[in-house]
Design an enzyme around this catalytic site. Structure first.
Site, mmCIF file in Angstrom:
data_model
loop_
_atom_site.group_PDB
_atom_site.id
_atom_site.type_symbol
_atom_site.label_atom_id
_atom_site.label_comp_id
_atom_site.label_asym_id
_atom_site.label_seq_id
_atom_site.Cartn_x
_atom_site.Cartn_y
_atom_site.Cartn_z
ATOM 1 N N HIS A 122 -4.065 -2.931 -5.731
ATOM 2 C CA HIS A 122 -5.370 -2.853 -5.996
ATOM 3 C C HIS A 122 -5.541 -1.410 -6.022
ATOM 4 O O HIS A 122 -5.887 -0.449 -6.175
ATOM 5 C CB HIS A 122 -6.148 -2.300 -4.525
ATOM 6 N N SER A 176 -2.571 1.706 2.643
ATOM 7 C CA SER A 176 -2.274 0.724 1.212
ATOM 8 C C SER A 176 -0.939 0.940 0.538
ATOM 9 O O SER A 176 -0.486 2.250 0.330
ATOM 10 C CB SER A 176 -3.621 0.518 0.596
ATOM 11 N N ASP A 213 -0.460 -8.593 -3.281
ATOM 12 C CA ASP A 213 -0.606 -6.903 -3.620
ATOM 13 C C ASP A 213 0.236 -6.360 -3.365
ATOM 14 O O ASP A 213 0.100 -5.950 -2.654
ATOM 15 C CB ASP A 213 -2.354 -7.105 -2.558
HETATM 16 N N1 ARG Z 1 -9.633 -3.216 2.084
HETATM 17 C C1 ARG Z 1 -8.385 -2.852 1.666
HETATM 18 C C2 ARG Z 1 -8.482 -1.266 1.413
HETATM 19 O O1 ARG Z 1 -8.877 -0.165 2.098
HETATM 20 C C3 ARG Z 1 -7.987 -3.014 -0.062
HETATM 21 C C4 ARG Z 1 -9.342 -2.744 -0.897
HETATM 22 C C5 ARG Z 1 -9.304 -3.336 -2.505
HETATM 23 N N2 ARG Z 1 -9.173 -5.094 -2.586
HETATM 24 C C6 ARG Z 1 -10.729 -4.601 -2.944
HETATM 25 N N3 ARG Z 1 -10.843 -6.889 -2.979
HETATM 26 N N4 ARG Z 1 -11.970 -4.139 -2.882
HETATM 27 O O2 ARG Z 1 -8.189 -0.932 0.371
HETATM 28 N N1 GLU Z 2 -6.685 -1.755 2.254
HETATM 29 C C1 GLU Z 2 -6.228 -0.082 2.416
HETATM 30 C C2 GLU Z 2 -5.413 1.106 1.640
HETATM 31 O O1 GLU Z 2 -5.917 1.260 0.652
HETATM 32 C C3 GLU Z 2 -5.343 -0.256 3.815
HETATM 33 C C4 GLU Z 2 -5.655 -0.477 4.537
HETATM 34 C C5 GLU Z 2 -6.921 -0.006 5.593
HETATM 35 O O2 GLU Z 2 -7.504 0.871 5.533
HETATM 36 O O3 GLU Z 2 -6.226 -0.255 6.975
HETATM 37 O O4 GLU Z 2 -5.894 2.198 2.167
#
Ligand code: ARG
Ligand code: GLU
Length: 721
Positions: A84, A654, A220
């Site tokens: 991502h 991430s 991922d």
């Molecule tokens: N929650 C994760 C973060 O904050 C992954 C985000 C990307 N994935 C998604 N399905 N939108 O970045």
């Molecule tokens: N998916 C998040 C990012 O893009 C990390 C997950 C979080 O916020 O802990 O940094």
């Protein structure tokens, strides 16, 4: 009665707070935590983690782009980050004919790697405590604006001195709201190429359905390679560049983890707000988050509808959809978590405890007597401004045409200058043309028109008294509640919705043409909202923010005096940090237990639900998993996919490497469970879990799924029997 109850919560909470897992620590100060880390299973030293003379683990970690982390896993500049995090790049290389999003992309050799314009990686060379020098430039009792000005001047001075003629990028950052300051010296590499990306059905498996959730089954990760000049130094992209040779890279572990194994996450968390007062938490829970959630619920509904009806739109809006959905879901989880923790009450009771401490320690406490009342009165002014500011971003800037038209403001002002130099104008024109090309590649006007209609209605309804931008007052007067008609009018009259018209303007541009831009209804609307927000919202908000900063500076200093035994960590601020914890599950809700590991069986279970598109997998993946073709990477009859652990992480983490007690790479961090998302404001060691892709799954995908053994050959794989 109530008071004793609250004090009890406060005591319980402060006990909970000293639990190992909370905190994101500065690498150069990690010796303060090292005993505890070693007691938990760390086998290496503080110098192995961070050192300025000689290679240490920090040299294997980079900031990837602006908001992510990455890690070197070979001596040839091979870099791993999240799928991502590289998604935008992958999408830009994709088209309906070459759909790398769906199919994945694997370079067969170095020649096939894809260059990514504008993508950089940033390496920390060193960090230095410069608190004394910064604070010496200030005077006691200075008013806050002069204080910040003095800090800014000396910070720039320190940063400039450390640049060494442009070899480094440098920055001085405040910690604990300006009680401490550190200089960061970075090296930035500008030639970063795409090496491999698994298909969406691996890299984005579960999509937004599973985002922020456990159990998870996502691969991922994405692979890049960093290039340098012949001296291993940063260089612009050139075919003559050679792979960067990092001072340090991670051995990748194929070992099976056990529950309670030590883990650490080493990366660049973006922002946390651990010290907020009860008023601020209440504002977030009751106003800011609900507004964002409401607006984005509507945006996502529009996106879904258009994406479902066309493959082209689906690809164009894939990345945008993920972006909008991500914060939306996090806010929902954050509010839920804060409610469960009774966050407002807990904050209030620790504020009471603070006030009691002041009474009981008049000599130390006196200076802070009015602090909390000052917070309250300042927040009364701040919150309506903050709300309006956020509303602009949510209701104004989430309309693509507003964002796009705003990018022409500079061209207009350059064109208005008398005798503008031709090269200045040309440079600005090039910028705008570039932006236009990128914009229209992924633009679907009918969708955006619907977004404009919906968000403008919200913008008008939610504007605070006295804070309605004049453009919206005009819309309200002319169209009433019929913002559909307003949007239709804009879209039928503006040139900004048409690539042809915009390019025609730009290709034959003369300075006098700025009038054509200024007459355009979309431009007038976007520029008007922007100008209003800057002048009437942002400027006064920043003044109050300055005041808040100074209150928080005093508050955090006082808290550290009040609890001298506690090792307070500074809020995340996009600087390099270490968090540590263990592989462990949790009890998220009554009657439910989270186990620490998921396996390939769970992928097949999810894939058996044909109605959930986010769970679609390829024939190949399905066959390999069903036939249990796991090579060297199996755990019993299974292939481990993801795991959770109790590391305190945040957005920006991430792509952070997850390391075992010996410093081997055991996985890549990519998310938190939904029950954890309040940890940016309040951490709960019982609930907060970060989610990582197991290195076994990563190795399996590269080796068995993609058949790219040449990549394994350049890596150092450990723990194979
Ligand atoms: N929650 C994760 C973060 O904050 C992954 C985000 C990307 N994935 C998604 N399905 N939108 O970045
Ligand atoms: N998916 C998040 C990012 O893009 C990390 C997950 C979080 O916020 O802990 O940094």
């Amino acid at each position: 009665m109530r008071k004793t109850f609250l004090t009890l919560i406060a005591i319980l909470f402060s006990i909970a707070c000293v639990k190992a897992e909370e905190g994101m620590w500065l690498p150069s100060l990690i010796h303060k935590n090292i005993e505890e880390m070693q007691a938990m299973g760390l086998e290496i030293s503080a110098e192995d983690l961070y050192s300025e003379d000689g290679a240490s683990i920090k040299d294997a970690i980079v900031r990837f782009g602006r908001g992510c982390t990455g890690a070197f896993i070979s001596g040839q500049g091979l870099l791993i980050t999240n799928h991502h995090c590289g998604y935008g790049q992958l999408q830009r290389h994709s088209s309906v004919e070459n759909d790398y999003l769906t199919e994945g992309f694997w370079a067969a050799n170095a020649d096939e790697e894809l260059h990514n314009k504008g993508l950089t990686i940033t390496l920390l060379v060193r960090m230095e405590d410069v608190t004394q020098r910064v604070l010496e430039a200030t005077e006691p009792g200075m008013d806050e604006e002069r204080f910040q000005e003095a800090v800014a001047v000396v910070s720039r001075e320190i940063a400039d001195e450390a640049k060494e003629n442009g070899l480094y990028e440098t920055q001085v950052n405040p910690f604990y709201f300006g009680n401490e300051y550190y200089l960061f010296v970075y090296k930035v590499y500008r030639d970063v190429r795409l090496v491999g990306a698994p298909p969406s059905s691996i890299g984005k498996f579960g999509g937004d359905t599973d985002n922020w959730m456990w159990p998870r089954h996502t691969g991922d990760f994405m692979l890049f390679r960093v290039y340098a000049d012949e001296n291993n130094q940063p260089a612009d992209y050139s075919p003559d560049n050679v792979p960067y040779q990092p001072e340090k890279f991670f051995p990748v572990s194929a070992r099976t983890l056990e529950p309670h194994d030590f883990t650490m996450v080493y990366g660049f968390p973006g922002r946390t707000n651990r010290y907020l007062t009860s008023d601020a938490v209440q504002f977030i829970m009751e106003q800011e988050n609900p507004m964002g959630i409401e607006l984005r619920t509507d945006i996502l509904q529009i996106y879904d509808q258009y994406m479902a009806s066309s493959d082209k739109v689906r690809i164009q809006y894939a990345s945008k959809h993920a972006g909008v959905a991500n914060a939306w879901k996090r806010w929902i989880g954050e509010n839920r978590g804060l409610k469960r923790l009774n966050a407002i009450e807990v904050k209030k009771s620790s504020e009471e405890a603070f006030q009691e401490w002041i009474q009981e320690n008049p000599s130390q406490g006196q200076a802070y007597e009015d602090l909390l009342t000052e917070f309250q009165s300042t927040y009364m002014i701040y919150h309506p401004l903050r709300y309006s500011f956020r509303l602009y971003f949510e209701a104004g800037q989430n309309v693509e045409i507003n964002r796009f038209a705003r990018q022409f403001m500079k061209l207009v002002s350059v064109s208005q200058q008398k005798d503008v130099a031709d090269d200045v104008l040309q440079a600005e024109l090039e910028q705008v043309k570039d932006a236009a090309r990128r914009f229209f590649k992924d633009y679907h006007a009918p969708l955006d028109q619907q977004v404009l209609a919906t968000l403008t209605r919200h913008y008008i309804d939610l504007s605070q008294p006295g804070m309605l931008p004049p453009e919206l007052a005009e819309v309200k007067k002319k169209y009433g509640a019929d913002t559909e008609r307003f949007a239709r009018d804009i879209f039928s009259r503006s040139m900004f919705v048409s690539e042809e018209k915009i390019m025609k303007l730009l290709d034959n541009y003369r300075p006098s043409h700025h009038r054509r831009i200024e007459r355009d209804p979309a431009y007038r609307f976007a520029a008007g909202l922007y100008n209003f927000t800057i002048a009437e919202v942002q400027a006064p908000m920043q003044k109050v923010q300055t005041k808040l900063d100074s209150l928080y500076r005093v508050y955090t200093a006082a808290l550290r005096i009040m609890k001298p035994e506690e090792n307070f960590f500074p809020d995340a601020n996009s600087t390099l940090r270490i968090a540590y914890g263990r592989v462990e599950g949790s009890y998220p809700r009554n009657g439910i237990q989270f186990l620490p590991f998921t396996t390939s069986e769970g992928i097949l279970e999810k894939a058996a639900q044909p109605d959930v598109v986010d769970y679609t997998i390829s024939e190949r993946l399905s066959t390999l998993l069903k036939n249990q073709v796991f090579g060297d990477y199996a755990t019993g009859d299974d292939l481990r996919v993801n795991f959770i652990a109790s590391n305190h992480t945040s957005g920006g983490n991430s792509g952070s490497p997850v390391l075992d007690g010996q410093g081997n790479f055991i996985g890549i961090n990519f998310d938190r469970s939904w029950e954890s998302t309040m940890s940016d404001i309040m951490f709960d060691p019982e609930q907060c879990r970060n989610i990582s892709v197991s290195s076994q799954y990563i190795l399996w995908v590269i080796h068995q799924y993609a058949g790219k053994e040449y990549l394994l050959d350049e890596m150092e794989v450990t723990g194979l029997e």
